[in-house]
Design a protein around this motif. Structure first.
Motif, PDB file in Angstrom:
ATOM      1  N   ILE A  19      45.518  54.180  46.712  1.00  0.00           N
ATOM      2  CA  ILE A  19      44.394  54.568  47.690  1.00  0.00           C
ATOM      3  C   ILE A  19      42.874  54.846  46.935  1.00  0.00           C
ATOM      4  O   ILE A  19      41.832  54.842  47.729  1.00  0.00           O
ATOM      5  N   ALA A  20      43.229  55.752  46.308  1.00  0.00           N
ATOM      6  CA  ALA A  20      42.035  56.598  45.891  1.00  0.00           C
ATOM      7  C   ALA A  20      41.336  55.076  44.063  1.00  0.00           C
ATOM      8  O   ALA A  20      40.024  54.913  44.605  1.00  0.00           O
ATOM      9  N   GLU A  21      42.411  54.660  44.060  1.00  0.00           N
ATOM     10  CA  GLU A  21      42.230  53.249  43.047  1.00  0.00           C
ATOM     11  C   GLU A  21      41.599  52.897  43.775  1.00  0.00           C
ATOM     12  O   GLU A  21      40.333  51.930  43.531  1.00  0.00           O
ATOM     13  N   ALA A  22      41.993  52.358  44.696  1.00  0.00           N
ATOM     14  CA  ALA A  22      41.075  50.885  45.910  1.00  0.00           C
ATOM     15  C   ALA A  22      39.841  51.445  46.722  1.00  0.00           C
ATOM     16  O   ALA A  22      38.823  50.575  45.964  1.00  0.00           O
ATOM     17  N   VAL A  23      39.965  52.722  47.215  1.00  0.00           N
ATOM     18  CA  VAL A  23      38.704  52.950  47.312  1.00  0.00           C
ATOM     19  C   VAL A  23      37.299  52.706  45.780  1.00  0.00           C
ATOM     20  O   VAL A  23      35.959  52.688  46.584  1.00  0.00           O
ATOM     21  N   GLU A  26      37.803  48.722  44.024  1.00  0.00           N
ATOM     22  CA  GLU A  26      38.361  47.555  45.322  1.00  0.00           C
ATOM     23  C   GLU A  26      37.608  47.181  46.000  1.00  0.00           C
ATOM     24  O   GLU A  26      37.200  48.064  47.079  1.00  0.00           O
ATOM     25  N   GLU A  27      37.139  45.906  47.073  1.00  0.00           N
ATOM     26  CA  GLU A  27      37.082  46.097  48.080  1.00  0.00           C
ATOM     27  C   GLU A  27      38.111  46.132  49.181  1.00  0.00           C
ATOM     28  O   GLU A  27      37.449  46.098  50.648  1.00  0.00           O
ATOM     29  N   GLN A  28      38.745  45.913  49.438  1.00  0.00           N
ATOM     30  CA  GLN A  28      39.923  45.842  50.235  1.00  0.00           C
ATOM     31  C   GLN A  28      41.566  47.311  49.645  1.00  0.00           C
ATOM     32  O   GLN A  28      41.537  47.233  48.613  1.00  0.00           O
ATOM     33  N   LEU A  29      41.482  47.878  50.769  1.00  0.00           N
ATOM     34  CA  LEU A  29      43.714  47.889  50.157  1.00  0.00           C
ATOM     35  C   LEU A  29      44.487  47.379  50.928  1.00  0.00           C
ATOM     36  O   LEU A  29      44.538  46.578  51.494  1.00  0.00           O
ATOM     37  N   ASN A  30      45.277  47.066  49.480  1.00  0.00           N
ATOM     38  CA  ASN A  30      46.604  45.947  50.150  1.00  0.00           C
ATOM     39  C   ASN A  30      47.877  46.835  49.727  1.00  0.00           C
ATOM     40  O   ASN A  30      47.579  47.594  48.544  1.00  0.00           O
ATOM     41  N   VAL A  31      48.579  47.889  50.973  1.00  0.00           N
ATOM     42  CA  VAL A  31      49.264  47.967  50.339  1.00  0.00           C
ATOM     43  C   VAL A  31      50.987  47.673  51.139  1.00  0.00           C
ATOM     44  O   VAL A  31      51.148  47.252  52.310  1.00  0.00           O
ATOM     45  N   ASP A  32      52.211  47.285  50.246  1.00  0.00           N
ATOM     46  CA  ASP A  32      53.317  47.158  50.642  1.00  0.00           C
ATOM     47  C   ASP A  32      54.397  47.839  50.912  1.00  0.00           C
ATOM     48  O   ASP A  32      54.661  48.669  50.710  1.00  0.00           O
ATOM     49  N   MET A  33      54.749  47.977  52.018  1.00  0.00           N
ATOM     50  CA  MET A  33      55.784  48.997  52.699  1.00  0.00           C
ATOM     51  C   MET A  33      57.217  48.109  52.861  1.00  0.00           C
ATOM     52  O   MET A  33      56.794  48.446  53.970  1.00  0.00           O
ATOM     53  N   PRO A  41      39.968  46.160  54.986  1.00  0.00           N
ATOM     54  CA  PRO A  41      38.503  45.709  54.453  1.00  0.00           C
ATOM     55  C   PRO A  41      38.195  47.153  53.792  1.00  0.00           C
ATOM     56  O   PRO A  41      37.844  48.003  54.627  1.00  0.00           O
ATOM     57  N   LEU A  42      37.018  47.704  52.227  1.00  0.00           N
ATOM     58  CA  LEU A  42      36.662  49.075  52.399  1.00  0.00           C
ATOM     59  C   LEU A  42      35.011  48.883  52.524  1.00  0.00           C
ATOM     60  O   LEU A  42      34.631  48.066  52.082  1.00  0.00           O
ATOM     61  N   GLY A  43      34.687  49.775  53.444  1.00  0.00           N
ATOM     62  CA  GLY A  43      32.901  50.586  53.433  1.00  0.00           C
ATOM     63  C   GLY A  43      32.941  51.387  52.709  1.00  0.00           C
ATOM     64  O   GLY A  43      33.542  51.953  51.493  1.00  0.00           O
ATOM     65  N   GLY A  44      31.415  51.835  52.569  1.00  0.00           N
ATOM     66  CA  GLY A  44      30.923  53.707  51.610  1.00  0.00           C
ATOM     67  C   GLY A  44      31.141  54.198  51.902  1.00  0.00           C
ATOM     68  O   GLY A  44      31.505  55.324  50.795  1.00  0.00           O
ATOM     69  N   GLU A  45      31.876  54.559  53.193  1.00  0.00           N
ATOM     70  CA  GLU A  45      32.182  56.032  53.986  1.00  0.00           C
ATOM     71  C   GLU A  45      32.971  56.714  53.580  1.00  0.00           C
ATOM     72  O   GLU A  45      33.905  55.428  54.500  1.00  0.00           O
ATOM     73  N   VAL A  46      34.389  57.766  53.477  1.00  0.00           N
ATOM     74  CA  VAL A  46      35.148  57.843  53.975  1.00  0.00           C
ATOM     75  C   VAL A  46      35.494  59.264  54.509  1.00  0.00           C
ATOM     76  O   VAL A  46      35.391  60.164  54.070  1.00  0.00           O
ATOM     77  N   PRO A  47      35.502  59.411  56.551  1.00  0.00           N
ATOM     78  CA  PRO A  47      35.359  60.531  56.368  1.00  0.00           C
ATOM     79  C   PRO A  47      36.796  60.768  56.401  1.00  0.00           C
ATOM     80  O   PRO A  47      37.761  60.512  56.381  1.00  0.00           O
ATOM     81  N   GLY A  60      43.924  64.170  57.053  1.00  0.00           N
ATOM     82  CA  GLY A  60      43.641  62.345  57.230  1.00  0.00           C
ATOM     83  C   GLY A  60      42.396  62.168  57.136  1.00  0.00           C
ATOM     84  O   GLY A  60      41.242  62.831  56.989  1.00  0.00           O
ATOM     85  N   PHE A  61      41.924  60.732  56.534  1.00  0.00           N
ATOM     86  CA  PHE A  61      41.022  59.771  56.650  1.00  0.00           C
ATOM     87  C   PHE A  61      40.649  58.925  57.368  1.00  0.00           C
ATOM     88  O   PHE A  61      41.985  57.793  57.153  1.00  0.00           O
ATOM     89  N   ARG A  62      39.823  58.100  57.293  1.00  0.00           N
ATOM     90  CA  ARG A  62      39.297  56.976  58.056  1.00  0.00           C
ATOM     91  C   ARG A  62      38.780  56.209  56.901  1.00  0.00           C
ATOM     92  O   ARG A  62      37.826  56.679  56.554  1.00  0.00           O
ATOM     93  N   LEU A  63      39.741  54.603  56.812  1.00  0.00           N
ATOM     94  CA  LEU A  63      38.943  53.691  55.551  1.00  0.00           C
ATOM     95  C   LEU A  63      38.257  52.711  56.542  1.00  0.00           C
ATOM     96  O   LEU A  63      38.449  51.980  57.215  1.00  0.00           O
ATOM     97  N   MET A  64      37.099  52.737  56.870  1.00  0.00           N
ATOM     98  CA  MET A  64      35.831  52.145  57.518  1.00  0.00           C
ATOM     99  C   MET A  64      35.931  50.856  57.198  1.00  0.00           C
ATOM    100  O   MET A  64      36.037  51.201  55.830  1.00  0.00           O
ATOM    101  N   LYS A  65      36.049  50.224  57.981  1.00  0.00           N
ATOM    102  CA  LYS A  65      35.252  48.538  57.616  1.00  0.00           C
ATOM    103  C   LYS A  65      33.820  48.694  57.047  1.00  0.00           C
ATOM    104  O   LYS A  65      32.550  48.871  57.777  1.00  0.00           O
TER     105      LYS A  65
END
Length: 66
Positions: A19-23, A26-33, A41-47, A60-65
């Motif tokens: 997750i940290a590497e993608a933030v 990258e422009e989007q997070l891809n996780v295979d579960m 898709p990732l935006g510029g801020e992470v609440p 917890g954190f929210r990955l914003m579009k």
């Protein structure tokens, strides 16, 4: 989607590194579960949210579009 997972410490650390590497890079997070995939898709801020009670601390954190 709303799910809760119980991970071994090593698996949780690997997921957080992915997750940290993608933030950072990258422009989007891809996780295979396994049977499910998460694409976000990732935006510029992470609440960030921190909650603590007698049982422990939840981070917890929210990955914003964009």
């Amino acid at each position: 989607m709303e799910k809760e997972f119980w991970l071994e410490k090593e698996d949780a650390a690997e997921l957080l590194r992915d997750i940290a590497e993608a933030v950072e890079e990258e422009e989007q997070l891809n996780v295979d579960m396994g049977d499910e995939k998460l694409i976000q898709p990732l935006g510029g801020e992470v609440p960030l949210r921190i909650f603590q009670d007698d049982e422990g601390t939840e981070i917890g954190f929210r990955l914003m579009k964009e």
